[in-house]
Write a protein that holds these residues in place. Structure first.
Motif, PDB file in Angstrom:
ATOM      1  N   TYR A 191       0.660  -1.221   0.294  1.00  0.00           N
ATOM      2  CA  TYR A 191       0.002   0.126  -0.152  1.00  0.00           C
ATOM      3  C   TYR A 191       0.493   0.535  -0.284  1.00  0.00           C
ATOM      4  CZ  TYR A 191      -4.746  -1.588   0.528  1.00  0.00           C
ATOM      5  OH  TYR A 191      -5.685  -2.625   0.891  1.00  0.00           O
ATOM      6  N   ASN A 204       3.052   1.995  -2.131  1.00  0.00           N
ATOM      7  CA  ASN A 204       3.667   2.706  -3.036  1.00  0.00           C
ATOM      8  C   ASN A 204       2.558   3.529  -4.316  1.00  0.00           C
ATOM      9  OD1 ASN A 204       5.361   0.854  -4.257  1.00  0.00           O
ATOM     10  ND2 ASN A 204       3.647  -0.956  -3.993  1.00  0.00           N
ATOM     11  N   ASP A 205       2.666   4.913  -4.853  1.00  0.00           N
ATOM     12  CA  ASP A 205       1.940   6.291  -4.868  1.00  0.00           C
ATOM     13  C   ASP A 205       1.074   5.087  -6.284  1.00  0.00           C
ATOM     14  OD1 ASP A 205       3.821   5.985  -6.238  1.00  0.00           O
ATOM     15  OD2 ASP A 205       4.410   8.238  -5.651  1.00  0.00           O
ATOM     16  N   ARG A 206       0.618   6.184  -7.095  1.00  0.00           N
ATOM     17  CA  ARG A 206       0.049   6.163  -8.177  1.00  0.00           C
ATOM     18  C   ARG A 206       1.015   5.973  -9.653  1.00  0.00           C
ATOM     19  NH1 ARG A 206      -5.052   8.649 -11.440  1.00  0.00           N
ATOM     20  NH2 ARG A 206      -4.673   7.664 -13.556  1.00  0.00           N
ATOM     21  N   LEU A 228       2.439   2.249  -8.793  1.00  0.00           N
ATOM     22  CA  LEU A 228       1.340   1.216  -9.350  1.00  0.00           C
ATOM     23  C   LEU A 228       1.291   1.561 -10.738  1.00  0.00           C
ATOM     24  CD1 LEU A 228      -1.629   1.741  -6.951  1.00  0.00           C
ATOM     25  CD2 LEU A 228      -0.022   0.356  -6.742  1.00  0.00           C
ATOM     26  N   GLU A 229       1.139   2.503 -11.803  1.00  0.00           N
ATOM     27  CA  GLU A 229       1.101   2.240 -13.207  1.00  0.00           C
ATOM     28  C   GLU A 229       2.171   1.741 -13.146  1.00  0.00           C
ATOM     29  OE1 GLU A 229       0.338   6.514 -14.217  1.00  0.00           O
ATOM     30  OE2 GLU A 229      -2.111   6.141 -14.031  1.00  0.00           O
ATOM     31  N   LEU A 237      -5.696  -2.576 -12.442  1.00  0.00           N
ATOM     32  CA  LEU A 237      -5.820  -2.399 -10.348  1.00  0.00           C
ATOM     33  C   LEU A 237      -7.072  -3.892 -10.391  1.00  0.00           C
ATOM     34  CD1 LEU A 237      -5.613   0.094  -8.512  1.00  0.00           C
ATOM     35  CD2 LEU A 237      -6.323  -1.278  -7.632  1.00  0.00           C
TER      36      LEU A 237
END
Length: 378
Positions: free
Chosen positions: A282, A284-286, A289-290, A313
């Protein structure tokens, strides 16, 4: 056996046939024979014309159907149409023999003509059953399976058996009018009921295979899953299917147990739908994640067995953010599937390690709260 042979020899039908042949050989006049042969010649000519008309009519009516089906049906209808036409002219020619004794003429109509009509009905029914089987085969040809072929063959054989038994009983009764068909039909009914009671499971499985075939749930080579089972369909039969599980073993499953299940079919053409879920932290920021989604897509697309994929996601789980990649891949056995999954997952692990993206693992955070001891009021 001798009694049966004597019964056949003394039957009214054979006696009438013998008397008719003797009359033709010894007593038929030249004008009668000329008229008879003229009608036979006209019958042969009409047979050729009718057969050509039937072929043209079938081609015109079914011009939008596949040519192979049209030719099969036209070929199957040629012989019945020709026989019916020729038999009509044969009967007219026989009736044109005016010098025949009236009693013999009556016996021919009551004893020989029903046999002739029964044989014609038998032949025409055989051809109709063949046409039905061929049409079913062609209709199922686009998604043809061995089960379709078995059902088409079974329908053809059962249809021919019913026609043969019915025509046989009819002909026997005409040869021997004293033959009583009621006890035979009663015995057949009792035997059929006993067989049906003893074969309830087999009948239920056969009905299940028909439902599978009609609904087109799957075919041989497809990867399906339901309940605890997941694997490739390697055989489809009238009683059961054989599943090659992804874990390697072969499983035989009755058809009646499949029709009420929620079956997932992962196959599209020669490719099978497959998915991999990866859980990341959790923290990880956006952007991270991308980046992880892009890595998953590039790793999966790089595999030569893969033809197209998509990433997303999937969900926020208890201990991780779940990322999913869905892809279509070419594999036909559990060995190929396990090798593909191992190769892709190893490559994903290596790519995530190089990108410093950590996988999540189950964690639990415990908050401790220290309560102050209650102080007595001053």
């Amino acid at each position: 056996m001798n009694n049966f042979a004597d019964l056949i020899q003394d039957s009214p039908t054979l006696n009438t046939a013998r008397h008719a042949i003797r009359y033709f050989a010894n007593h038929a006049t030249s004008p009668d024979l000329i008229r008879f042969y003229i009608y036979i010649a006209l019958g042969l000519l009409a047979t050729l014309i009718v057969q050509r008309m039937v072929v043209r009519l079938v081609r015109m009516v079914m011009r939008q159907s596949p040519p192979e089906v049209v030719e099969r049906i036209a070929g199957a209808l040629r012989m019945p149409a020709g026989l019916l036409t020729f038999s009509y002219f044969f009967i007219i020619g026989f009736d044109a023999i005016t010098a025949m004794p009236h009693e013999l003429w009556m016996h021919v109509h009551s004893n020989l003509y029903p046999i002739l009509n029964g044989l014609l009905v038998l032949i025409c029914s055989f051809r109709i059953v063949d046409i039905i089987a061929q049409v079913l085969r062609k209709r199922w040809e686009g998604e043809s399976t061995n089960l379709d072929e078995r059902w088409a063959d079974l329908i053809g054989r059962v249809g021919k058996l019913i026609v043969t038994v019915g025509a046989g009983l009819f002909i026997i009764q005409k040869i021997d009018p004293s033959f009583n068909i009621v006890p035979l039909l009663t015995g057949i009914s009792f035997v059929g009921a006993a067989v049906a009671l003893a074969s309830q499971s087999t009948i239920a499985n056969a009905i299940g295979s028909m439902e599978i075939m009609i609904d087109r749930l799957f075919k041989e080579g497809d990867r399906i899953s339901f309940g605890e089972y997941d694997g490739f369909v390697i055989r489809m039969g009238l009683r059961s299917i054989t599943l090659a599980a992804l874990t390697g073993e072969k499983i035989n499953l009755p058809n009646k147990d499949l029709v009420d299940k929620q079956i997932r079919n992962y196959t599209r053409g020669k490719l099978h739908r497959t998915s991999i879920v990866v859980g990341v932290l959790y923290d990880n920021d956006r952007a991270h994640l991308e980046k992880a989604l892009a890595l998953m897509e590039s790793v999966v697309r790089a595999n030569p067995r893969v033809d197209g994929c998509e990433t997303s996601l999937r969900q926020f789980a208890n201990s991780s953010v779940d990322l999913q990649v869905i892809f279509w891949a070419d594999y036909k056995t559990s060995t190929e599937y396990n090798s593909l999954m191992s190769t892709i997952q190893l490559a994903l692990k290596e790519s995530f390690d190089q990108a410093k993206l950590e996988f999540a693992f189950p964690t639990r955070t415990v908050y401790l709260k220290k309560e102050l001891e209650c102080q007595p009021p001053k």
